[in-house]
Scaffold this active site. Structure first.
Site, PDB file in Angstrom:
ATOM      1  N   TYR A  23      48.276  25.605 -10.753  1.00 50.58           N
ATOM      2  CA  TYR A  23      48.040  24.511  -9.814  1.00 50.58           C
ATOM      3  C   TYR A  23      49.316  23.717  -9.546  1.00 50.58           C
ATOM      4  CZ  TYR A  23      46.176  20.190  -7.871  1.00 50.58           C
ATOM      5  OH  TYR A  23      45.937  19.095  -7.060  1.00 50.58           O
ATOM      6  N   GLN A  24      49.986  23.295 -10.580  1.00 54.05           N
ATOM      7  CA  GLN A  24      51.160  22.416 -10.419  1.00 54.05           C
ATOM      8  C   GLN A  24      52.281  23.126  -9.647  1.00 54.05           C
ATOM      9  OE1 GLN A  24      50.425  19.503 -11.710  1.00 54.05           O
ATOM     10  NE2 GLN A  24      49.693  19.660 -13.831  1.00 54.05           N
ATOM     11  N   ASP A  60      47.965  15.184  -4.627  1.00 63.14           N
ATOM     12  CA  ASP A  60      47.312  15.787  -5.788  1.00 63.14           C
ATOM     13  C   ASP A  60      46.112  14.912  -6.131  1.00 63.14           C
ATOM     14  OD1 ASP A  60      46.583  16.941  -8.161  1.00 63.14           O
ATOM     15  OD2 ASP A  60      48.374  16.322  -9.263  1.00 63.14           O
ATOM     16  N   GLN A  81      37.779   5.392 -13.996  1.00 65.92           N
ATOM     17  CA  GLN A  81      37.100   6.618 -14.410  1.00 65.92           C
ATOM     18  C   GLN A  81      37.068   6.770 -15.930  1.00 65.92           C
ATOM     19  OE1 GLN A  81      39.528   9.460 -12.254  1.00 65.92           O
ATOM     20  NE2 GLN A  81      41.389   8.435 -12.946  1.00 65.92           N
ATOM     21  N   TYR A  98      39.152  25.839 -12.848  1.00 68.04           N
ATOM     22  CA  TYR A  98      38.601  25.096 -11.714  1.00 68.04           C
ATOM     23  C   TYR A  98      37.347  25.834 -11.203  1.00 68.04           C
ATOM     24  CZ  TYR A  98      42.756  22.074 -11.378  1.00 68.04           C
ATOM     25  OH  TYR A  98      43.741  21.158 -11.629  1.00 68.04           O
ATOM     26  N   GLY A 147      47.021   4.952  -3.132  1.00 66.16           N
ATOM     27  CA  GLY A 147      47.844   5.816  -2.293  1.00 66.16           C
ATOM     28  C   GLY A 147      47.644   5.583  -0.806  1.00 66.16           C
ATOM     29  N   ASP A 175      38.399  15.250  -5.828  1.00 64.18           N
ATOM     30  CA  ASP A 175      37.622  15.922  -4.778  1.00 64.18           C
ATOM     31  C   ASP A 175      37.416  15.030  -3.546  1.00 64.18           C
ATOM     32  OD1 ASP A 175      37.355  18.218  -6.309  1.00 64.18           O
ATOM     33  OD2 ASP A 175      35.618  17.424  -7.355  1.00 64.18           O
TER      34      ASP A 175
END
Lengths: 378, 378
Positions: free
Chosen positions: B150-151, B245, B120, B314, B227, B248
Site C-alpha cells: 500500500y505505502q 491516504d 477513533q 485489506y 485535511g 473509507d
C-alpha cells in the site's frame, strides 16, 4: 450475551469446526438479540512437510467420526450426529496450517449440500454476499462472485499464448469452470479432462450450472481417475496445452508440483506446448513457489514464468500460476497472440475478468517475489 | 466443548465484538484441548448511505459504553469492564457494513496498545503471522507484513509519473509510511503532511518505527488538523503532488471523495500536477468507484485513471487508487518516467513491492471494472 457451541473435532486433521448458536430466549414473547451465528475451524499450526490431507486419514481420524455436542436451551449437553454440523446457517471460516494465524469467513445463508466422497468432504452453501460456495476439505474452491478470475486466468493465460490450440488436457478442475473457458477457443478440437472425484463433478452440475456448463461441450472427454496415472499413460507429444487445476501442493497433491509429474507433463506436450498450473500465493508460499520454479526450470526447456491474479476468497486474496513451455517454437507468455473471439463462445457470455492487458500484467511481480523467482527462472 | 463468551455491543455503530474463551477444566490434572481463542465483530448490514462513522456517535452509543458480559466456569454471568475486551489474546476479526457477509481474522499474540482519541478507537496488536497490526475503529490500517504494498504504490504511482516532484502534500497517512516513501525521491524539497489524529502519529512512532521513520526526514512539515480545511487554505498551484491516504469514503471521510474536495486539490496543484487517493476495492465498491471517477473526470482536465494492487489484509485482498492530473503538461500515469534511485534513500532499505513493471500493471483492470471505468473516464 451467551452462545451455545457445537464443536466437531477432527483429531488427526488440522481443523476443528465449531458452531455457535444463540440461546433461545425462555420467554417467547421477548425479542431475541439478532446475532449472526458463527462457525469456525481452528487449525494446529505445523510445517507444510507435516501435513497430511484428510483423504489420507483413516476412519477413526476423519472429521465424520468426530464427536459433536450441543448445548440445549436449558444448558444441558446432548450429542448431535456429526454429519449435521459441518456447516450451519451462520458463518463459515477457512483456516489451515498453510495460512496460519489468519482466517477468512463468509456468512452462510443456507447449506445446500454436504457429503463425503472417497477423497474429501464436499460442501456447498449459499453465502450472504458471494453467491453459492463450493468447499472441499474445509477449503473454499470457488464462489459464484469471484470464480471468474481464477477460471479465466488459469485457462486463457496458457491458451492465449499459443496459436491455435487444438488438443487440451485438464487435470482436476472438477467444477467444470476451466472446461467452460477452454470451450471459448474455437480452435480446440478435443478436451481431455481427468478429475479424481466424481462427487465434485456431480455437485457442480447440480448447484453451479453456470460453471459446469463446460461439460456440455461435445469436445469434452471426461475421465474420472488419477491425473498422475492418466498423464503417465498419455501419448507422447499429444497435447498443445495442459492445465493443472489442482488442490494445494502438499499431501497427495504434492506430487503434482514435483519433478516426476512435470516430466510427465513435458512428455505429453508437443514441442512448444504449454502447461499452466495453480501455484499458490506470493504472499504466503514463496518457499513452495521457489521449489516449483526450480523444478520447472530443470524440466521445461522453453520458458518458465510465474503469473498471479486477484481472487478475493483465496488466502491472501491472490493465486499464482506456473506457466512453462517445452522446447520448440518459442512461447512468449507475456505477450498473448491468440485473442479470444467472444462471439464464438457457445454460451455467448462475455468474459468477466480476462483481457489481453490483464494477461500481460499478471506476469509483473512485486520486487520481493521477482528477486526470488528471477534467480530461479529466466 | 463449551466456550464462554464475552460480548461487547455497540448499539449505534455497526459492530459487535465478542470474545470466546474455553472453559477451564474442573479437573486440573486433565489436559485441556488446545483451542485458540476467537474474537469477532459482527455487523448489521446497511447500505453505504446509512453509515455513520463511530466518530459521529454520541457517548451513549460508543463502543466504550457498551455492556460486556462473561460466562464464568460455573455458568454464571458477570459484568466485565468494557475497556478490557476490545481485543484480547486470541483472534481479531474485521467486519463492516462496507464488506457485508465476510470477515478477515488475524490471530493475536499480544495487545500492545489500545486507546480512544478524539476521533477513533486506536489499537495496536502483535499478530501471530502478520507482525504488528494497527487498527482504527475496528478496521485494519496496516500490518508489518504487507504494508509495503500500500505505502509504496500510493506514493510511487504518482511521484514516478512526473519529473522532479519538489513539493508534496500528504493528507492523512498518520502512520508515516507514505512519508517514508516520499522521502525516497531526492528531487523532493518539501513535504507538508496534514493528519487529523495525533494519537495515530504517536502510536506509530512508538510501535512501528520502520513505518514512522518517514517523520525523521527534515523535509517533513507535520500539521495536526483537518485535511479539508488545510487544502482550502493552501496556496493555489503550490504542489507537484497530493497524496490522500484516507479512511473509507463514507461518513466524514466521504467529502474527501466528493467534488468540493477534489476541486480544492486541483486548485492546490500546479498545472500538470498529480493526485493519488485511496479508492477502495474493485470487487466490493464499484458503485463508489464509479462516482469518484465521474467526479474526477469533471474536475481534472488532465488524465483520470484507476489503478489497483494486492494488499492481503485489506477487504477482498486489494485496494485501488484514483490517479488524476490537472491541465498542463501531459501525465501518462501508465508509463512511469521518474524511476526511484534506491541508493538515495536515507534508510537505504530497498523497495519491497514497487517496481516500474508493477507500476504499469496496476492500471490493467479486469473486464468487469474496465467496462464501467472506461465509460466514465478517458
Amino acid at each position: 450475551m451467551i452462545f451455545s457451541v457445537i464443536g466437531r473435532i477432527s483429531k488427526s486433521s488440522a481443523s476443528y469446526i465449531f458452531r455457535f448458536t444463540s440461546h433461545q430466549n425462555h420467554n417467547p414473547t421477548k425479542t431475541l438479540i439478532p446475532l449472526s451465528h458463527f462457525s469456525t475451524m481452528d487449525a494446529k499450526e505445523s510445517s507444510a512437510t507435516d501435513l497430511k490431507r484428510p483423504r489420507e486419514e483413516d476412519d477413526n481420524g476423519s472429521p465424520a467420526a468426530a464427536v459433536a455436542s450441543m448445548e440445549t436451551e436449558n444448558g444441558d449437553q446432548t450429542k448431535e450426529p456429526a454429519c449435521f454440523s459441518t456447516v450451519i446457517p451462520g458463518w463459515f471460516s477457512e483456516m489451515s496450517p498453510m495460512w496460519p494465524g489468519e482466517a477468512h469467513s463468509l456468512k452462510v445463508e443456507k447449506v445446500l449440500f454436504q457429503g463425503k466422497s472417497d477423497y474429501q468432504d464436499v460442501i456447498v452453501f449459499q453465502s450472504a454476499t458471494y453467491g453459492k460456495v463450493l468447499v472441499l476439505d474445509g477449503v473454499i474452491q470457488l464462489t459464484e462472485r469471484d470464480e471468474c478470475a481464477y477460471q479465466e486466468m488459469i485457462t486463457h493465460l496458457p491458451l492465449c499464448s499459443i496459436p491455435n490450440p487444438k488438443k487440451v488436457l485438464v487435470i482436476g478442475g472438477g467444477d467444470g469452470g476451466v472446461l467452460r473457458e477452454v470451450a471459448r477457443h474455437p480452435s480446440v478440437e478435443h478436451i481431455d479432462m481427468c478429475e479424481i472425484d466424481k462427487m465434485v463433478v456431480d455437485v457442480s452440475k447440480q448447484f453451479f450450472p453456470d460453471v459446469a456448463i463446460g461439460y456440455e461441450d461435445p469436445r469434452v472427454n471426461l475421465v474420472i481417475g488419477d491425473g498422475v496415472a492418466f498423464l503417465k499413460n498419455a501419448a507422447e507429444g499429444s497435447y498443445d496445452a495442459v492445465i493443472v487445476d489442482s488442490s494445494d501442493p502438499i499431501g497427495p497433491a504434492k506430487e503434482l508440483f514435483e519433478k516426476p509429474f512435470f516430466q510427465s507433463v513435458a512428455r505429453a506436450l508437443r514441442p512448444g506446448g504449454v502447461v499452466c498450473t495453480q501455484a499458490e500465493s506470493l504472499w504466503l508460499h514463496m518457499d513452495i513457489i521457489e521449489d516449483i520454479v526450480s523444478n520447472c526450470r530443470e524440466i521445461f526447456k522453453g520458458s518458465v514464468n510465474y503469473a498471479w491474479t486477484s481472487v478475493p476468497t483465496y488466502p491472501s486474496g491472490v493465486i499464482g500460476f506456473m506457466l512453462c513451455s517445452t522446447e520448440g517454437p518459442d512461447v512468449d507468455f507475456k505477450h498473448p497472440l491468440n485473442p479470444i473471439d467472444e462471439s464464438s463462445s457457445k454460451s455467448n457470455l462475455p468474459l468477466k475478468f480476462y483481457n489481453a492487458e490483464i494477461h500481460s500484467a499478471a506476469f509483473c511481480l512485486p520486487s520481493f517475489a521477482k528477486k526470488v523467482i528471477d534467480s530461479k527462472a529466466n
